[in-house]
Design a protein around this motif. Structure first.
Motif, PDB file in Angstrom:
ATOM      1  N   LEU A   1     -61.080  -3.393 -10.494  1.00  0.00           N
ATOM      2  CA  LEU A   1     -62.196  -3.113 -11.924  1.00  0.00           C
ATOM      3  C   LEU A   1     -61.650  -1.500 -11.728  1.00  0.00           C
ATOM      4  O   LEU A   1     -61.836  -1.119 -10.846  1.00  0.00           O
ATOM      5  CB  LEU A   1     -63.467  -2.871 -10.562  1.00  0.00           C
ATOM      6  N   PRO A   2     -61.691  -0.376 -12.441  1.00  0.00           N
ATOM      7  CA  PRO A   2     -62.368   0.618 -12.950  1.00  0.00           C
ATOM      8  C   PRO A   2     -63.228   1.440 -11.979  1.00  0.00           C
ATOM      9  O   PRO A   2     -63.461   0.836 -11.892  1.00  0.00           O
ATOM     10  CB  PRO A   2     -62.044   1.136 -14.908  1.00  0.00           C
ATOM     11  N   ARG A   3     -62.518   2.568 -11.675  1.00  0.00           N
ATOM     12  CA  ARG A   3     -63.058   3.375 -10.921  1.00  0.00           C
ATOM     13  C   ARG A   3     -64.316   3.454 -11.290  1.00  0.00           C
ATOM     14  O   ARG A   3     -66.141   3.368 -10.630  1.00  0.00           O
ATOM     15  CB  ARG A   3     -62.360   4.731 -10.587  1.00  0.00           C
ATOM     16  N   TRP A   4     -64.682   3.329 -12.230  1.00  0.00           N
ATOM     17  CA  TRP A   4     -66.525   3.754 -12.868  1.00  0.00           C
ATOM     18  C   TRP A   4     -66.502   2.906 -12.954  1.00  0.00           C
ATOM     19  O   TRP A   4     -68.250   3.088 -12.829  1.00  0.00           O
ATOM     20  CB  TRP A   4     -65.917   4.955 -13.983  1.00  0.00           C
ATOM     21  N   ALA A   5     -66.714   1.964 -13.297  1.00  0.00           N
ATOM     22  CA  ALA A   5     -67.279   0.463 -12.683  1.00  0.00           C
ATOM     23  C   ALA A   5     -67.976   0.119 -11.494  1.00  0.00           C
ATOM     24  O   ALA A   5     -68.433  -0.231 -11.285  1.00  0.00           O
ATOM     25  CB  ALA A   5     -67.060  -0.844 -13.471  1.00  0.00           C
ATOM     26  N   ALA A   6     -66.018   0.386 -11.048  1.00  0.00           N
ATOM     27  CA  ALA A   6     -66.268   0.210  -8.961  1.00  0.00           C
ATOM     28  C   ALA A   6     -68.057   1.636  -8.257  1.00  0.00           C
ATOM     29  O   ALA A   6     -69.230   0.873  -8.008  1.00  0.00           O
ATOM     30  CB  ALA A   6     -65.387   0.304  -8.401  1.00  0.00           C
ATOM     31  N   VAL A   7     -67.469   2.671  -9.493  1.00  0.00           N
ATOM     32  CA  VAL A   7     -68.983   3.855  -8.877  1.00  0.00           C
ATOM     33  C   VAL A   7     -69.751   3.093  -9.286  1.00  0.00           C
ATOM     34  O   VAL A   7     -70.833   3.001  -7.911  1.00  0.00           O
ATOM     35  CB  VAL A   7     -68.534   4.783  -8.852  1.00  0.00           C
ATOM     36  N   SER A   8     -70.353   2.391 -10.105  1.00  0.00           N
ATOM     37  CA  SER A   8     -71.779   2.247 -10.992  1.00  0.00           C
ATOM     38  C   SER A   8     -72.440   0.618 -10.204  1.00  0.00           C
ATOM     39  O   SER A   8     -72.905   0.960  -9.529  1.00  0.00           O
ATOM     40  CB  SER A   8     -71.023   1.712 -12.262  1.00  0.00           C
ATOM     41  N   VAL A   9     -71.267  -0.100  -9.504  1.00  0.00           N
ATOM     42  CA  VAL A   9     -71.788  -1.088  -8.933  1.00  0.00           C
ATOM     43  C   VAL A   9     -71.944  -0.872  -7.606  1.00  0.00           C
ATOM     44  O   VAL A   9     -73.284  -1.023  -7.217  1.00  0.00           O
ATOM     45  CB  VAL A   9     -70.490  -2.218  -8.925  1.00  0.00           C
ATOM     46  N   ILE A  10     -71.408   0.281  -7.086  1.00  0.00           N
ATOM     47  CA  ILE A  10     -71.952   0.476  -5.572  1.00  0.00           C
ATOM     48  C   ILE A  10     -73.701   1.720  -5.956  1.00  0.00           C
ATOM     49  O   ILE A  10     -74.256   1.115  -4.964  1.00  0.00           O
ATOM     50  CB  ILE A  10     -70.563   1.441  -5.028  1.00  0.00           C
TER      51      ILE A  10
ATOM     52  N   PRO B   1     -64.438   3.440   1.227  1.00  0.00           N
ATOM     53  CA  PRO B   1     -64.195   2.326   0.986  1.00  0.00           C
ATOM     54  C   PRO B   1     -64.686   1.727  -0.067  1.00  0.00           C
ATOM     55  O   PRO B   1     -63.718  -0.175  -0.100  1.00  0.00           O
ATOM     56  CB  PRO B   1     -64.537   2.016   3.149  1.00  0.00           C
ATOM     57  N   ALA B   2     -65.854   1.101   0.065  1.00  0.00           N
ATOM     58  CA  ALA B   2     -66.573  -0.080  -0.460  1.00  0.00           C
ATOM     59  C   ALA B   2     -65.709  -0.181  -2.369  1.00  0.00           C
ATOM     60  O   ALA B   2     -65.870  -1.173  -3.181  1.00  0.00           O
ATOM     61  CB  ALA B   2     -67.783  -0.422  -0.543  1.00  0.00           C
TER      62      ALA B   2
ATOM     63  N   GLY C   1     -65.470   7.489   6.543  1.00  0.00           N
ATOM     64  CA  GLY C   1     -65.720   5.907   6.381  1.00  0.00           C
ATOM     65  C   GLY C   1     -66.523   4.508   6.902  1.00  0.00           C
ATOM     66  O   GLY C   1     -66.586   4.413   6.799  1.00  0.00           O
ATOM     67  N   ALA C   2     -65.317   4.319   7.848  1.00  0.00           N
ATOM     68  CA  ALA C   2     -66.037   3.899   8.411  1.00  0.00           C
ATOM     69  C   ALA C   2     -66.887   3.653   9.668  1.00  0.00           C
ATOM     70  O   ALA C   2     -68.029   2.670  10.006  1.00  0.00           O
ATOM     71  CB  ALA C   2     -64.536   3.130   9.555  1.00  0.00           C
ATOM     72  N   TYR C   3     -66.732   4.979  10.103  1.00  0.00           N
ATOM     73  CA  TYR C   3     -68.237   5.230  10.877  1.00  0.00           C
ATOM     74  C   TYR C   3     -70.034   5.189   9.950  1.00  0.00           C
ATOM     75  O   TYR C   3     -70.117   5.094  10.680  1.00  0.00           O
ATOM     76  CB  TYR C   3     -67.508   7.028  12.072  1.00  0.00           C
ATOM     77  N   VAL C   4     -69.181   6.335   8.925  1.00  0.00           N
ATOM     78  CA  VAL C   4     -70.811   5.607   8.361  1.00  0.00           C
ATOM     79  C   VAL C   4     -71.130   4.272   7.736  1.00  0.00           C
ATOM     80  O   VAL C   4     -72.316   4.291   7.972  1.00  0.00           O
ATOM     81  CB  VAL C   4     -70.942   6.399   6.946  1.00  0.00           C
ATOM     82  N   LEU C   5     -70.565   3.851   7.094  1.00  0.00           N
ATOM     83  CA  LEU C   5     -71.078   2.136   7.363  1.00  0.00           C
ATOM     84  C   LEU C   5     -71.196   1.624   8.659  1.00  0.00           C
ATOM     85  O   LEU C   5     -72.493   1.236   8.568  1.00  0.00           O
ATOM     86  CB  LEU C   5     -69.704   1.451   6.701  1.00  0.00           C
TER      87      LEU C   5
END
Length: 385
Positions: A102-111, A92-93, A244-248
């Motif tokens: 953001l492109p997905r690779w950049a979003a994954v890198s940020v997370i 979700p983040a 996703g909501a449960y884990v966070l």
């Protein structure tokens, strides 16, 4: 005497049929039928006892081999499932950052970078305190050993009733089997190394799953018949959202429990506040029973200060359980999971029995997925039958 056959006047002489000519003729017929390897024979009789027996035997053999494969690869499959579970929790983040442009690779890198920064900052704050409090505990071990010999002290009473010193001696000496303390230390070292290796594998797999999660789900959706694909896609997306909501939400509640424990222990001067706060935060990841187990351990440590402090700590955890169950969890998770209380308890107990802490951790999302499946698929079919 040679057999001479009559010939027709004016007709061309008869030519003997050769194998080459016959072969060419047959090849021409086969080519005309567009069957380069000949016509297929009659199909097998699928109702014959032999065919039915062989099919059943093959099915039993394949099922047995699949079960043995799952049992043999159980540890690896658990790590893969845990990595996928964490990736779904962080998705979700990532999706939020993707919606921001953001492109997905950049979003994954940020997370990933943000997660590593938080873990690194946490360890930078926690490790010095852990080392200091570990040194204090090692320095106070002789005093604890003397207290065990004093029958009038609290530790002495517990030692006399539960034989704590004898159990510690058996643990360090290998139970009289000749196993030395060094062997026990080497065993503990192997456990630490295997745990670190498993943690590394889970982290690497989580990154790959998080980066390729849309492609993975799209491939899985292609395995569903087209007429049912839209409905399966909607139900699966709903399940992934709940997970996703449960884990966070579970991570947030665990951090709150750890911080509250640390503040309480610091106020009342209970030793090893940082160590116990981290322990409670980790144990609180187990739903329903996690905070209770952590609170019991903290109360036992608080007994080393005084009985009133231990009783006050017990009251604190009882009050905290009410606050967590009726205020924190509803506010943090809301209606994301929608699992009744009795189903939650049963799911955690069954998951913990089957897969330990990991099973208890994923029990509630699995129960939510089963509940959604029953509500959307099973119950409507049963009502129409």
């Amino acid at each position: 005497m040679a057999d001479e056959s009559p010939t027709v006047k004016g007709a061309p002489p008869a030519r003997a049929a050769t194998p080459e000519a016959g072969g060419k003729k047959e090849q021409g017929a086969v080519a005309e039928d567009d069957r380069p390897f000949g016509r297929p024979g009659r199909p097998f009789n699928r109702r014959s006892p032999f065919f039915i027996g062989m099919t059943a035997a093959a099915g039993v053999a394949v099922t047995y081999a699949a079960i043995q494969l799952v049992i043999s690869a159980r540890d690896v499959l658990v790590l893969i499932g845990l990595a996928l579970f964490l990736a779904i929790g962080l998705n979700p983040a990532v999706e939020w950052l993707v919606r921001k442009g953001l492109p997905r690779w950049a979003a994954v890198s940020v997370i990933i970078v943000t997660t590593l920064a938080l873990v690194g900052g946490f360890l930078a704050l926690a490790i010095p305190a852990l080392v200091e409090q570990g040194s204090q505990f090692a320095a106070q071990l002789p005093e604890y050993a003397r207290s065990m010999q004093d029958h009038h002290s609290l530790l002495g009473s517990l030692n006399e009733r539960f034989h704590l010193q004898q159990r510690l001696t058996e643990l360090t000496s290998g139970g009289g089997t000749g196993i030395s303390l060094a062997t026990g230390i080497l065993g503990a070292g192997r456990i630490v190394l295997s745990t670190a290796a498993a943690f590394f594998v889970v982290c690497v797999l989580m990154v790959y799953f998080l980066a390729d999660l849309p492609r993975i789900t799209k491939t899985l959706y292609r395995c569903v018949p087209y007429s049912r694909r839209a409905r399966v896609t909607l139900i699966t997306d709903e399940i992934l959202t709940k997970v996703g909501a449960y884990v966070l939400g579970n991570l947030i509640t665990s951090v709150i429990a750890g911080v509250a424990t640390f503040v309480w222990l610091e106020i009342f001067g209970v030793p090893y506040a940082v160590l116990l706060g981290i322990f409670v935060a980790l144990v609180d990841l187990i739903p329903v029973v996690g905070s209770s187990i952590g609170g019991l351990i903290v109360c036992l440590v608080a007994l080393t200060v005084s009985v009133p402090v231990a009783l006050a700590t017990l009251g604190f955890y009882v009050a905290y359980r009410f606050v967590e169950d009726y205020l924190i969890v509803p506010k943090v998770m809301g209606k994301a999971v929608e699992v009744p209380g009795v189903v939650t308890v049963l799911a955690v107990l069954i998951g913990g029995t089957l897969l330990g802490m990991i099973g208890a951790l994923i029990a509630i999302p699995v129960a939510a997925a089963v509940r959604l499946f029953l509500r959307e698929i099973a119950f409507p079919r049963l009502d129409r039958s």
